[in-house]
Motif scaffolding. Structure first.
Motif: not given
Length: 229
Positions: A171, A175, A197, A201
């Motif tokens: 993640r 980001d 998942y 994310c």
């Protein structure tokens, strides 16, 4: 991630009559040592570009083809001319070709590599940083390199299934890349749990066996004819 196919990655395989299937992990280093990597790399560029041309002819001009480039190939005097020639001979737009480099390709000379990549980007060719996290990961690389796509190595994607405590790393990478205006590709995706998942994310794209194993060109074309566009 909406199920649409946006690109292919060209994978080199050697099926030896004497030794059977030989992994690129074995023959690519030998080609680099023997000075053959430039000839092999130029051939792959040409073949990938012609495949992109055939995609255009079948109505899939929006799909690009990615090619992995060796550090030796990237720094060769004729690399840029080879890319330009491959595009011209195949008659494709520059953005239909993507050049993938690894972090290790930058170790010898970040400045020289960046200069070459900037010229490639100026041509309109896509650029991506492959296998992110397995080499000498550095924000310095990401800030200076003219790449628009970051590919997270399969070793990190496997953490989703085997090391839940470290899933946050994925993640964080996603980001960080988004803050730097980069797209993110998850490599080696194999399960629906991983997809779920990665979607959570906000990963942009994925590739892996859950979509398709490596296939010959004819099967790739057949795959496109049966999948969502």
């Amino acid at each position: 991630m909406n199920g649409c196919t946006v690109g292919f990655e060209a994978l080199l395989r050697w099926n030896s009559p004497e030794h059977g299937a030989i992994s690129p992990a074995r023959f690519i280093p030998l080609a680099e040592q023997n000075g053959l990597i430039q000839k092999i790399g130029n051939w792959v560029l040409k073949e990938a570009s012609h495949f992109a041309r055939r995609l255009v002819d079948n109505g899939w001009g929006h799909i690009h083809v990615a090619v992995n480039v060796s550090p030796y190939q990237l720094c060769a005097d004729d690399f840029i001319d080879g890319v330009r020639e491959a595009l011209f001979n195949a008659g494709i737009e520059p953005n239909q070709l993507e050049i993938e480099i690894t972090e290790n390709a930058l170790i010898e000379s970040l400045e020289e590599s960046t200069h070459i990549l900037e010229k490639i980007r100026a041509m309109g060719v896509r650029l991506s940083l492959d296998d992110f996290g397995t080499g000498y990961s550095s924000l310095t690389y990401l800030q200076r390199l003219p790449v628009k796509t970051l590919k997270i190595d399969k070793a990190f994607i496997d953490m989703i299934l085997t090391n839940k405590a470290q899933k946050a790393i994925i993640r964080t990478i996603i980001d960080m890349a988004h803050i730097m205006k980069m797209n993110v590709v998850a490599e080696g995706v194999e399960t629906e749990i991983q997809i779920a998942y990665l979607a959570k994310c906000h990963c942009d794209l994925l590739q892996g066996y859950i979509i398709s194993p490596p296939v010959p060109e004819a099967e790739a074309i057949d795959f496109l004819s049966h999948c969502k566009q």
